[in-house]
Motif scaffolding. Structure first.
Motif, PDB file in Angstrom:
ATOM      1  N   LEU A   1       0.645  -1.151  -0.146  1.00 46.26           N
ATOM      2  CA  LEU A   1       0.037  -0.017   0.010  1.00 46.26           C
ATOM      3  C   LEU A   1       0.854   1.287   0.049  1.00 46.26           C
ATOM      4  N   LYS A   2       2.137   1.218  -0.112  1.00 46.82           N
ATOM      5  CA  LYS A   2       2.965   2.408  -0.132  1.00 46.82           C
ATOM      6  C   LYS A   2       2.890   2.834  -1.628  1.00 46.82           C
ATOM      7  N   LEU A   3       2.091   3.619  -2.016  1.00 46.91           N
ATOM      8  CA  LEU A   3       1.985   4.097  -3.488  1.00 46.91           C
ATOM      9  C   LEU A   3       2.790   5.204  -3.552  1.00 46.91           C
ATOM     10  N   SER A   4       3.144   6.171  -2.915  1.00 47.31           N
ATOM     11  CA  SER A   4       4.284   7.272  -3.162  1.00 47.31           C
ATOM     12  C   SER A   4       5.428   7.202  -2.752  1.00 47.31           C
ATOM     13  N   ARG A   5       6.119   6.287  -3.390  1.00 50.65           N
ATOM     14  CA  ARG A   5       7.752   5.715  -3.361  1.00 50.65           C
ATOM     15  C   ARG A   5       8.342   6.735  -3.696  1.00 50.65           C
ATOM     16  N   ASN A   6       9.417   7.243  -3.025  1.00 52.19           N
ATOM     17  CA  ASN A   6      10.254   8.093  -3.503  1.00 52.19           C
ATOM     18  C   ASN A   6      11.302   7.717  -4.456  1.00 52.19           C
ATOM     19  N   ASP A   7      11.737   6.508  -4.583  1.00 57.29           N
ATOM     20  CA  ASP A   7      12.802   5.917  -5.418  1.00 57.29           C
ATOM     21  C   ASP A   7      12.178   5.935  -6.802  1.00 57.29           C
ATOM     22  N   LYS A   8      13.053   6.795  -7.657  1.00 55.08           N
ATOM     23  CA  LYS A   8      12.550   7.231  -8.935  1.00 55.08           C
ATOM     24  C   LYS A   8      12.806   6.010  -9.844  1.00 55.08           C
ATOM     25  N   GLN A   9      13.716   5.168  -9.788  1.00 55.90           N
ATOM     26  CA  GLN A   9      14.177   4.050 -10.436  1.00 55.90           C
ATOM     27  C   GLN A   9      12.895   2.890 -10.328  1.00 55.90           C
ATOM     28  N   GLN A  10      12.322   2.650  -9.338  1.00 59.70           N
ATOM     29  CA  GLN A  10      11.110   1.820  -8.970  1.00 59.70           C
ATOM     30  C   GLN A  10       9.917   2.513  -9.794  1.00 59.70           C
ATOM     31  N   GLN A  11      10.006   3.903  -9.523  1.00 60.47           N
ATOM     32  CA  GLN A  11       8.561   4.357  -9.987  1.00 60.47           C
ATOM     33  C   GLN A  11       8.726   4.344 -11.854  1.00 60.47           C
ATOM     34  N   GLN A  12       9.820   4.256 -12.234  1.00 63.56           N
ATOM     35  CA  GLN A  12       9.993   4.274 -13.724  1.00 63.56           C
ATOM     36  C   GLN A  12       9.614   2.910 -14.034  1.00 63.56           C
ATOM     37  N   HIS A  13      10.077   2.043 -13.474  1.00 59.48           N
ATOM     38  CA  HIS A  13       9.672   0.442 -13.967  1.00 59.48           C
ATOM     39  C   HIS A  13       8.376   0.172 -13.482  1.00 59.48           C
ATOM     40  N   ARG A  14       7.712   0.812 -12.622  1.00 54.33           N
ATOM     41  CA  ARG A  14       6.499   0.392 -12.395  1.00 54.33           C
ATOM     42  C   ARG A  14       5.149   0.941 -13.193  1.00 54.33           C
ATOM     43  N   PRO A  15       4.409  -0.202 -13.690  1.00 58.60           N
ATOM     44  CA  PRO A  15       3.330   0.191 -14.537  1.00 58.60           C
ATOM     45  C   PRO A  15       2.386   1.326 -13.913  1.00 58.60           C
ATOM     46  N   LYS A  16       2.028   2.116 -14.661  1.00 57.14           N
ATOM     47  CA  LYS A  16       1.255   3.158 -14.180  1.00 57.14           C
ATOM     48  C   LYS A  16      -0.282   2.872 -14.553  1.00 57.14           C
ATOM     49  N   ASN A  17      -1.111   3.143 -13.561  1.00 52.91           N
ATOM     50  CA  ASN A  17      -2.538   2.889 -13.773  1.00 52.91           C
ATOM     51  C   ASN A  17      -3.120   4.185 -14.313  1.00 52.91           C
ATOM     52  N   THR A  18      -4.283   3.914 -14.669  1.00 51.68           N
ATOM     53  CA  THR A  18      -5.146   5.257 -15.253  1.00 51.68           C
ATOM     54  C   THR A  18      -6.212   5.061 -14.628  1.00 51.68           C
ATOM     55  N   TRP A  19      -7.275   6.223 -14.513  1.00 48.53           N
ATOM     56  CA  TRP A  19      -8.568   6.499 -13.917  1.00 48.53           C
ATOM     57  C   TRP A  19      -9.370   5.583 -14.902  1.00 48.53           C
ATOM     58  N   GLN A  20      -9.327   5.391 -15.904  1.00 46.76           N
ATOM     59  CA  GLN A  20     -10.256   4.715 -16.957  1.00 46.76           C
ATOM     60  C   GLN A  20      -9.994   3.295 -16.586  1.00 46.76           C
ATOM     61  N   ASN A  21      -8.745   2.716 -16.392  1.00 45.31           N
ATOM     62  CA  ASN A  21      -8.409   1.455 -16.307  1.00 45.31           C
ATOM     63  C   ASN A  21      -9.042   0.872 -14.822  1.00 45.31           C
ATOM     64  N   LEU A  22      -8.661   1.813 -13.891  1.00 47.74           N
ATOM     65  CA  LEU A  22      -9.179   1.535 -12.641  1.00 47.74           C
ATOM     66  C   LEU A  22     -10.805   1.366 -12.599  1.00 47.74           C
ATOM     67  N   ASN A  23     -11.501   2.149 -13.017  1.00 46.87           N
ATOM     68  CA  ASN A  23     -12.855   2.104 -13.315  1.00 46.87           C
ATOM     69  C   ASN A  23     -13.514   0.814 -13.780  1.00 46.87           C
ATOM     70  N   HIS A  24     -12.545   0.554 -15.190  1.00 43.31           N
ATOM     71  CA  HIS A  24     -12.910  -0.703 -15.756  1.00 43.31           C
ATOM     72  C   HIS A  24     -12.754  -1.863 -15.068  1.00 43.31           C
ATOM     73  N   ASP A  25     -11.646  -2.114 -14.217  1.00 45.75           N
ATOM     74  CA  ASP A  25     -11.240  -2.907 -13.270  1.00 45.75           C
ATOM     75  C   ASP A  25     -12.486  -3.199 -12.245  1.00 45.75           C
ATOM     76  N   MET A  26     -12.941  -2.082 -11.818  1.00 37.74           N
ATOM     77  CA  MET A  26     -13.859  -2.112 -10.742  1.00 37.74           C
ATOM     78  C   MET A  26     -15.174  -2.771 -11.347  1.00 37.74           C
ATOM     79  N   PHE A  27     -15.515  -2.224 -12.335  1.00 34.44           N
ATOM     80  CA  PHE A  27     -16.911  -2.744 -13.264  1.00 34.44           C
ATOM     81  C   PHE A  27     -16.650  -4.228 -13.415  1.00 34.44           C
ATOM     82  N   THR A  28     -15.587  -4.645 -13.830  1.00 33.70           N
ATOM     83  CA  THR A  28     -15.469  -5.901 -14.115  1.00 33.70           C
ATOM     84  C   THR A  28     -15.513  -6.974 -12.729  1.00 33.70           C
TER      85      THR A  28
END
Length: 334
Positions: free
Chosen positions: A199-226
């Motif tokens: 649940l630590k979504l706001s990490r300061n490690d820039k390298q981790q943030q670059q490799h971490r797939p970014k979610n979008t609001w549209q994808n989140l809504n679609h996942d919740m609908f599914t």
């Protein structure tokens, strides 16, 4: 205009369903093999409104976008809350009811038995015809339960129970479908767990943030609908076909529900909060700002209802013994 064309189309569908239901049983059965009728039934059941529709219909807007909608008068322009000037609501309800009657007639044991000699040699041939002609399949049954179980539970249960009883092959298909739904839930959950398992979504490690797939609001809504759609289908089915509870236990569906409530939903909620920080969350109906995604509330409730329903069905004899024992003790005290 568009409203008039819609009324004309609905009227045609309504009349066609009335004519179909008035046919003698043999002609009715022959008509059910028509590709256009089968396509209509599946399309209607797939797209018909569920009881949970619009509960999670949220839109994110920038402040400028919201102000522009107000100025242009385009805010909240939808069918919700408008006057039904053309009788569309009544037509839609008639179509919904007559579609239900079509399934009821296909599973009416008395009418089927009284016409067996005229159409099929016996009920076993009728059951094989249902299966071979794809009159019913598991997605059809899931949709049927999700639409009608909450408004006509008893008759829906009779229809669905008849389908599985007369044609046991559907049970194996159901098991396979539940496995696929379980896998899909796993895929959605793992995407969020791998993104931020702690649940630590706001990490300061820039390298981790670059490799971490970014979610979008549209994808989140679609996942919740599914998730919401699958949970509603699973819950509605077990209400209409109690043996499904055994499959849910066997395929560890309950375990997945616990993971959803305890792990996946908190992660999705944390991501929702991040989306809300720079933008404004607007509800499509009354434009109220929400502190959490309402679909999470709906899905959590469905998870709890589903667990309770399965445990009650699986351990009903134990509950009955406990209740019976308690009543005996109370009577002895009297």
């Amino acid at each position: 205009n568009d409203e008039m064309r819609r009324v004309q189309l609905l009227q045609i569908i309504n009349d066609d369903l009335s004519n179909l239901l008035r046919l003698p049983f043999k002609a009715f059965i022959e008509s059910m093999k028509r590709a256009d009728i089968q396509k209509y039934l599946r399309s209607f059941l797939q797209h018909c409104r569920r009881c949970t529709d619009n509960l999670g219909a949220l839109h994110l807007q920038n402040e400028d976008e919201a102000d522009e909608e107000k100025q242009n008068g385009t805010a909240n322009q939808s069918g919700e809350g408008r006057l039904d000037m053309y009788g569309i609501d009544e037509l839609s309800q008639n179509i919904r009811h007559k579609t239900f009657l079509v399934v009821c007639r296909l599973t009416d044991n008395d009418e089927i038995n009284s016409n067996t000699n005229n159409v099929f040699p016996d009920t076993a041939h009728y059951a094989q015809w249902l299966y071979d002609e794809w009159i019913f399949d598991i997605p059809f049954i899931f949709d049927f339960c999700a639409i009608y179980n909450f408004s006509n539970a008893q008759q829906t249960k009779q229809c669905v129970s008849y389908i599985f009883e007369i044609q046991p092959k559907y049970n194996q298909d159901l098991k396979h479908a539940i496995q696929l739904m379980r896998q899909r839930l796993d895929e959605v959950c793992q995407a969020y767990h791998s993104t931020d398992p702690d649940l630590k979504l706001s990490r300061n490690d820039k390298q981790q943030q670059q490799h971490r797939p970014k979610n979008t609001w549209q994808n989140l809504n679609h996942d919740m609908f599914t998730i919401q759609e699958m949970l509603l289908n699973l819950y509605a089915l077990v209400q209409s076909y109690t043996p499904a509870s055994t499959l849910y236990c066997e395929l560890e569906v309950l375990t997945q529900l616990v993971v959803l409530v305890d792990v996946t939903f908190p992660i999705i909620q944390e991501q929702t909060k991040q989306f809300l920080q720079p933008r404004k969350l607007v509800h499509s109906r009354d434009k109220l700002a929400y502190e959490q995604h309402p679909s999470i509330v709906v899905c959590t409730r469905l998870c709890l209802l589903l667990v309770h329903a399965v445990l009650t069905l699986q351990y009903q004899p134990l509950y009955e013994d406990m209740n019976g024992g308690g009543n005996n003790e109370m009577e002895s005290l009297k």
